[in-house]
Design a protein around this motif. Structure first.
Motif, PDB file in Angstrom:
ATOM      1  N   LEU A 257     104.299  36.460  61.602  1.00 54.46           N
ATOM      2  CA  LEU A 257     103.875  35.684  62.496  1.00 54.46           C
ATOM      3  C   LEU A 257     101.566  35.654  62.005  1.00 54.46           C
ATOM      4  O   LEU A 257     101.190  36.751  62.465  1.00 54.46           O
ATOM      5  N   GLU A 258     101.873  33.986  62.627  1.00 52.14           N
ATOM      6  CA  GLU A 258     100.492  34.159  63.711  1.00 52.14           C
ATOM      7  C   GLU A 258     100.158  33.805  64.502  1.00 52.14           C
ATOM      8  O   GLU A 258     100.592  33.420  65.229  1.00 52.14           O
TER       9      GLU A 258
ATOM     10  N   LYS B 235     103.392  29.331  63.697  1.00 55.22           N
ATOM     11  CA  LYS B 235     102.305  30.531  64.442  1.00 55.22           C
ATOM     12  C   LYS B 235     102.831  29.982  65.760  1.00 55.22           C
ATOM     13  O   LYS B 235     104.169  28.982  66.211  1.00 55.22           O
TER      14      LYS B 235
ATOM     15  N   GLU C  42     104.914  25.699  64.245  1.00 53.17           N
ATOM     16  CA  GLU C  42     104.194  26.179  65.474  1.00 53.17           C
ATOM     17  C   GLU C  42     104.717  26.064  66.875  1.00 53.17           C
ATOM     18  O   GLU C  42     105.533  25.257  67.434  1.00 53.17           O
TER      19      GLU C  42
ATOM     20  N   ASP D 236     101.297  30.058  69.418  1.00 48.55           N
ATOM     21  CA  ASP D 236      99.789  29.699  69.695  1.00 48.55           C
ATOM     22  C   ASP D 236     100.009  29.249  71.066  1.00 48.55           C
ATOM     23  O   ASP D 236     100.422  28.307  72.534  1.00 48.55           O
TER      24      ASP D 236
ATOM     25  N   GLU E 185     107.422  28.254  58.346  1.00 43.75           N
ATOM     26  CA  GLU E 185     105.853  28.588  57.284  1.00 43.75           C
ATOM     27  C   GLU E 185     105.813  27.328  58.214  1.00 43.75           C
ATOM     28  O   GLU E 185     104.402  27.063  58.587  1.00 43.75           O
TER      29      GLU E 185
ATOM     30  N   VAL F  44      98.057  33.179  68.268  1.00 46.30           N
ATOM     31  CA  VAL F  44      96.694  33.069  68.849  1.00 46.30           C
ATOM     32  C   VAL F  44      96.626  32.370  69.815  1.00 46.30           C
ATOM     33  O   VAL F  44      97.326  31.915  71.064  1.00 46.30           O
TER      34      VAL F  44
ATOM     35  N   LYS G 183     106.434  33.002  59.439  1.00 50.20           N
ATOM     36  CA  LYS G 183     105.579  32.836  58.275  1.00 50.20           C
ATOM     37  C   LYS G 183     104.715  31.982  59.327  1.00 50.20           C
ATOM     38  O   LYS G 183     104.005  30.995  58.845  1.00 50.20           O
TER      39      LYS G 183
ATOM     40  N   LYS H 294      99.293  38.515  62.021  1.00 46.64           N
ATOM     41  CA  LYS H 294      97.828  37.717  62.271  1.00 46.64           C
ATOM     42  C   LYS H 294      97.459  37.226  63.897  1.00 46.64           C
ATOM     43  O   LYS H 294      98.109  36.560  63.765  1.00 46.64           O
TER      44      LYS H 294
END
Length: 178
Positions: free
Chosen positions: A150-151, A112, A63, A114, A60, A153, A110, A174
């Protein structure tokens, strides 16, 4: 459990950690599989080649940042067949997480990813997709795949790409891509 920090990955958001993460994936695979864990912090990556029976967990507070250097990523692989679309849909190696002919692959957590909008400013990948950067996750002919929670972006090419994969479960993602 294979903690990338124990393999020398530095969670400072600046140091390229690809070699350390690849070593953790390779050791995990050589020992029959398990989980490669990104604990809290910001890790910079380029191309990591996945292996069978290896799960990537992004916790979580973790990143994963794409390298800002387009040339840090693996070049497009040589193929022995005609392109079936543009190079974006034909090549896999120019991605952050690459899996070919793997089984029981999982990327979850959880956290991210990027990709930081890395672009092919030199047109290396050809006119058809000039300026697109690396994919985030590219899997070809893999079986029993899960990508979840996961996120993802700032991807300038495909965020999650599958070709010829079987038994794929994607849920709880997401995504915000460009």
């Amino acid at each position: 459990m294979y903690r990338v920090s124990e393999y020398g990955a530095v969670a400072d958001g600046e140091t390229l950690c690809t070699a350390a993460v690849q070593k953790a994936v390779d050791d995990c695979s050589a020992n029959g599989g398990g989980v490669v864990l990104f604990e809290g912090g910001r890790y910079v990556l380029s191309t990591v080649f996945l292996k069978s029976n290896v799960a990537i967990e992004i916790s979580e507070n973790a990143e994963i940042l794409g390298s800002l250097n387009f040339y840090d990523y693996a070049p497009e692989e040589k193929i022995e067949y005609p392109l079936y679309q543009d190079s974006s849909h034909s090549f896999f190696d120019h991605s952050m997480f690459v899996g070919r002919d793997c089984e029981n692959v999982k990327i979850f957590g959880k956290g991210k990813i990027d990709m930081r909008s890395v672009w092919d400013e030199d047109g290396v990948r050809g006119e058809a997709i000039k300026h697109r950067g690396p994919k985030c996750i590219a899997l070809k002919q893999c079986k029993n795949v899960e990508i979840s929670g996961l996120e993802i972006v700032n991807v300038t090419d495909l965020a999650v790409y599958f070709a010829g994969c079987e038994n794929v479960d994607v849920h709880g993602l997401k995504m915000r891509v460009y």
